[in-house]
Design a protein around this motif. Structure first.
Motif, PDB file in Angstrom:
ATOM      1  N   UNK A 189       0.831  -1.217  -0.088  1.00  0.00           N
ATOM      2  CA  UNK A 189      -0.083   0.003  -0.010  1.00  0.00           C
ATOM      3  C   UNK A 189       0.910   1.322  -0.058  1.00  0.00           C
ATOM      4  N   UNK A 190       0.852   2.044  -1.020  1.00  0.00           N
ATOM      5  CA  UNK A 190       1.735   3.161  -1.294  1.00  0.00           C
ATOM      6  C   UNK A 190       1.091   4.516  -0.460  1.00  0.00           C
ATOM      7  N   UNK A 191       1.872   4.942   0.470  1.00  0.00           N
ATOM      8  CA  UNK A 191       1.462   6.410   1.119  1.00  0.00           C
ATOM      9  C   UNK A 191       2.091   7.559   0.711  1.00  0.00           C
ATOM     10  N   UNK A 192       3.214   7.188   0.075  1.00  0.00           N
ATOM     11  CA  UNK A 192       4.099   8.364  -0.531  1.00  0.00           C
ATOM     12  C   UNK A 192       4.502   8.364  -1.992  1.00  0.00           C
ATOM     13  N   UNK A 193       3.620   9.180  -2.860  1.00  0.00           N
ATOM     14  CA  UNK A 193       3.712   8.975  -4.086  1.00  0.00           C
ATOM     15  C   UNK A 193       5.021   9.419  -4.750  1.00  0.00           C
ATOM     16  N   UNK A 194       6.018  10.264  -4.085  1.00  0.00           N
ATOM     17  CA  UNK A 194       7.091  10.448  -4.410  1.00  0.00           C
ATOM     18  C   UNK A 194       8.160   9.022  -4.580  1.00  0.00           C
ATOM     19  N   UNK A 195       7.899   8.228  -3.713  1.00  0.00           N
ATOM     20  CA  UNK A 195       8.495   6.752  -3.638  1.00  0.00           C
ATOM     21  C   UNK A 195       8.221   6.216  -4.859  1.00  0.00           C
ATOM     22  N   UNK A 196       6.872   6.316  -5.681  1.00  0.00           N
ATOM     23  CA  UNK A 196       6.555   5.717  -6.974  1.00  0.00           C
ATOM     24  C   UNK A 196       7.273   6.403  -8.040  1.00  0.00           C
ATOM     25  N   UNK A 197       7.079   7.598  -8.225  1.00  0.00           N
ATOM     26  CA  UNK A 197       7.645   8.278  -9.179  1.00  0.00           C
ATOM     27  C   UNK A 197       9.127   8.510  -9.586  1.00  0.00           C
ATOM     28  N   UNK A 204      -8.450  17.539  -2.336  1.00  0.00           N
ATOM     29  CA  UNK A 204      -6.991  16.936  -1.881  1.00  0.00           C
ATOM     30  C   UNK A 204      -6.458  15.829  -2.595  1.00  0.00           C
ATOM     31  N   UNK A 205      -7.024  15.664  -3.992  1.00  0.00           N
ATOM     32  CA  UNK A 205      -6.550  14.617  -4.784  1.00  0.00           C
ATOM     33  C   UNK A 205      -5.271  15.322  -5.652  1.00  0.00           C
ATOM     34  N   UNK A 206      -4.245  14.348  -6.139  1.00  0.00           N
ATOM     35  CA  UNK A 206      -3.357  14.525  -6.896  1.00  0.00           C
ATOM     36  C   UNK A 206      -4.024  15.066  -8.046  1.00  0.00           C
ATOM     37  N   UNK A 207      -3.448  15.758  -8.997  1.00  0.00           N
ATOM     38  CA  UNK A 207      -3.772  16.189 -10.514  1.00  0.00           C
ATOM     39  C   UNK A 207      -3.692  14.774 -11.341  1.00  0.00           C
ATOM     40  N   UNK A 208      -4.859  14.658 -12.465  1.00  0.00           N
ATOM     41  CA  UNK A 208      -4.737  13.507 -13.285  1.00  0.00           C
ATOM     42  C   UNK A 208      -3.655  13.342 -13.650  1.00  0.00           C
ATOM     43  N   UNK A 209      -2.803  14.375 -14.324  1.00  0.00           N
ATOM     44  CA  UNK A 209      -1.633  14.003 -14.959  1.00  0.00           C
ATOM     45  C   UNK A 209      -0.552  13.262 -14.183  1.00  0.00           C
ATOM     46  N   UNK A 210      -0.452  13.711 -12.704  1.00  0.00           N
ATOM     47  CA  UNK A 210       0.431  13.237 -11.728  1.00  0.00           C
ATOM     48  C   UNK A 210       0.037  11.741 -11.718  1.00  0.00           C
ATOM     49  N   UNK A 211      -1.047  11.414 -11.499  1.00  0.00           N
ATOM     50  CA  UNK A 211      -1.539   9.898 -11.246  1.00  0.00           C
ATOM     51  C   UNK A 211      -1.195   9.334 -12.581  1.00  0.00           C
ATOM     52  N   UNK A 212      -1.560   9.673 -13.626  1.00  0.00           N
ATOM     53  CA  UNK A 212      -1.131   9.148 -14.837  1.00  0.00           C
ATOM     54  C   UNK A 212       0.273   8.474 -14.993  1.00  0.00           C
ATOM     55  N   UNK A 237      -5.601  -0.650  -7.071  1.00  0.00           N
ATOM     56  CA  UNK A 237      -6.499   0.241  -6.636  1.00  0.00           C
ATOM     57  C   UNK A 237      -5.884   1.642  -6.649  1.00  0.00           C
ATOM     58  N   UNK A 238      -6.728   2.442  -7.400  1.00  0.00           N
ATOM     59  CA  UNK A 238      -6.269   4.029  -7.780  1.00  0.00           C
ATOM     60  C   UNK A 238      -7.472   4.720  -7.732  1.00  0.00           C
ATOM     61  N   UNK A 239      -7.406   6.012  -7.628  1.00  0.00           N
ATOM     62  CA  UNK A 239      -8.257   7.026  -7.598  1.00  0.00           C
ATOM     63  C   UNK A 239      -7.832   8.225  -8.653  1.00  0.00           C
ATOM     64  N   UNK A 240      -8.745   8.876  -9.045  1.00  0.00           N
ATOM     65  CA  UNK A 240      -8.555  10.006 -10.101  1.00  0.00           C
ATOM     66  C   UNK A 240      -7.702   9.675 -11.086  1.00  0.00           C
ATOM     67  N   UNK A 241      -7.600   8.653 -11.787  1.00  0.00           N
ATOM     68  CA  UNK A 241      -7.033   8.299 -12.987  1.00  0.00           C
ATOM     69  C   UNK A 241      -7.695   8.623 -14.213  1.00  0.00           C
ATOM     70  N   UNK A 242      -7.094   8.842 -15.453  1.00  0.00           N
ATOM     71  CA  UNK A 242      -7.603   9.037 -16.829  1.00  0.00           C
ATOM     72  C   UNK A 242      -7.714   7.842 -17.415  1.00  0.00           C
ATOM     73  N   UNK A 243      -8.352   7.987 -18.581  1.00  0.00           N
ATOM     74  CA  UNK A 243      -8.310   6.917 -19.573  1.00  0.00           C
ATOM     75  C   UNK A 243      -7.066   6.687 -20.232  1.00  0.00           C
ATOM     76  N   UNK A 244      -6.053   7.529 -20.403  1.00  0.00           N
ATOM     77  CA  UNK A 244      -4.668   7.248 -20.899  1.00  0.00           C
ATOM     78  C   UNK A 244      -3.749   6.363 -19.533  1.00  0.00           C
TER      79      UNK A 244
END
Length: 477
Positions: free
Chosen positions: A104-112, A166-174, A191-198
């Motif tokens: 379960x990811x809590x820090x987005x920078x750890x992924x990017x 308080x959601x990350x922008x769609x571009x960041x999630x993609x 499991x993800x939230x606020x993703x786009x089609x791309x």
């Protein structure tokens, strides 16, 4: 030269190697053991060799083991020892990371940053829900929901779309999804939230083994990306959550989903705004669908009749629904699910008798009925369940309006009933139990009777043989 010498010199006539020859070729571990034995013999003769033995004791013996063998050893240890084992050395840290499958990811920078893939290269189950949120770190207010936990500022009461703000922008999630898909091609659950089609298309193209997806803040456009996941079997769509965020899933999105994900086995629709056409498309295209869960639906009237198109549906669950179907239509258009075995109603508001009657009519083939904490479930509502003649398992919990008379009127007509659970139903009184109902209790395979804290059924029915059905008694002769 003699014939014997000729045969010995010929390379084609050599003696086949023995087991001892093969064993002695790999002498590295043997040399290590021999060296240790020599040190022990020296220690017994010369006390000065103690210093040499102390230095030898600091040598890491696991360096002699290949990674594959050490991984097998570490994988057999309890999960509780993984964190302590990872602190032994850098090699063990890397090996333990290769054993982790779920995270379960809590820090987005750890992924990017790519550190996630380097640290855990064999992930198959990733939850990005909490990682997609950013919240003020200097706040001591913690907001908890059944989905997320987050810190929030003191003015949260003025914002009824708290999570959406308080959601990350769609571009960041993609971008994060692309990094995850490239590094974890064997991903099976996401499991993800606020993703786009791309972003979802990238996951569908790179992660061909993806089987389970949970998508929050979903809309019709995003479902175009989900439709590319051809091997998807379990799907949960969350469209609208009061107080957190809003999003729209309509018949358009459900139809796109049905045409793309034809191997679905389990589907959960939460906060979705479909209707008859959307459910019908799912039933006609997703022929393998066995379990359908509908939570807090905002569907148009008439959707209930579309369930009959789900020919292989075995389980139907309705959770936290404020209504079922206020206008289900005439019985001849309702149909029913022939393969349905389980009907679960949990925390639903059963206001309309017409909708409850239509629900049991569609589900008349069920063998298991579970009703838990449903508002308005009284004798009249339960009487409509009489059409379900094949019920073997009944569980009633928190049905405070149901009485003993209403319970008896239905279950006495169920000749195949074997299991009965009654918990926290305060208007079901033991004093109202009739002889016919007591007789039924005596032949049940399972009876859990706790309608209230004062229940004394076990003592009041002594001698009836309750729970002795099929029992065999033996005695010595």
């Amino acid at each position: 030269m003699s014939v014997l010498e000729e045969n010995l010199d010929s390379p084609l006539k050599k003696r086949p190697p023995s087991w001892s020859d093969i064993w002695l070729k790999n002498t590295k571990p043997l040399k290590h053991v021999v060296f240790a034995m020599q040190l022990q013999s020296l220690a017994s003769k010369d006390p000065k060799s103690q210093t040499l033995i102390a230095k030898f004791a600091n040598i890491d013996r696991t360096l002699l083991l290949p990674d594959e063998l050490l991984l097998k050893i570490l994988s057999r240890l309890p999960i509780s020892q993984r964190n302590p084992n990872s602190l032994v050395c850098k090699r063990w840290l890397n090996l333990q990371g290769r054993l982790v499958r779920s995270l379960k990811i809590l820090d987005w920078d750890f992924l990017e940053s790519g550190r996630l893939i380097t640290r855990f290269p064999n992930l198959t189950n990733v939850d990005l829900l909490n990682g997609c949120l950013f919240s003020p770190r200097n706040s001591w207010i913690l907001l908890t929901h059944r989905m997320v936990k987050m810190q929030t500022s003191s003015d949260f009461c003025s914002n009824w779309k708290l999570l959406e703000a308080n959601l990350l922008p769609v571009e960041v999630v993609d971008r994060g999804l692309q990094a995850l898909a490239n590094g974890c091609p064997n991903l099976r659950r996401l499991v993800v939230i606020n993703a786009s089609e791309l972003g979802l298309l990238t996951v569908a193209e790179e992660c061909l083994t993806l089987q389970e997806l949970e998508l929050h803040k979903c809309n019709d456009n995003v479902l175009r990306g989900i439709a590319a996941c051809e091997n998807l079997q379990i799907l949960k769509l969350v469209g609208n959550v009061d107080g957190l965020y809003s999003s729209l899933v309509s018949d358009i999105g459900l139809t796109i989903l049905a045409q793309g994900c034809k191997r679905l086995v389990k589907l959960e629709l939460s906060g979705c705004e479909g209707s008859f056409d959307g459910i019908k498309a799912i039933g006609q295209c997703c022929l393998m669908l066995e379990e359908l869960t509908i939570s807090d639906h905002r569907m148009d009237d008439g959707w209930l009749a579309a369930l009959s198109f789900c020919e292989n549906l075995k389980t139907l669950k309705l959770l936290s629904c404020k209504r079922i179907d206020l206008s289900p239509g005439p019985d001849e258009y309702l149909g029913f699910c022939l393969a349905l075995e389980r009907l679960h109603l949990q925390k639903c508001q059963l206001r309309s008798k017409k909708s409850v009657r239509a629900l049991f009519r569609v589900c008349e083939a069920v063998r298991e009925v579970v009703v838990q904490d449903c508002w308005g479930f009284d004798n009249d509502m339960f009487s409509y369940a009489s059409v379900c003649r094949r019920v073997k398992f009944l569980s009633l919990e928190g049905c405070s309006l149901l009485t003993t008379e209403g319970l008896e009127a239905v279950i006495l007509s169920w000749h195949e009933l074997e299991n009965l659970i009654v918990v926290s139903c305060k208007n079901i009184k033991e004093s109202d139990i009739s002889p016919a109902l007591a007789t039924l209790f005596s032949i049940l395979k399972e009876l859990r009777w706790r309608p209230d804290a004062k229940s004394l059924l076990a003592s009041t029915l002594v001698g009836t043989g309750m729970g002795k059905r099929g029992g065999k008694f033996f005695k010595r002769t």
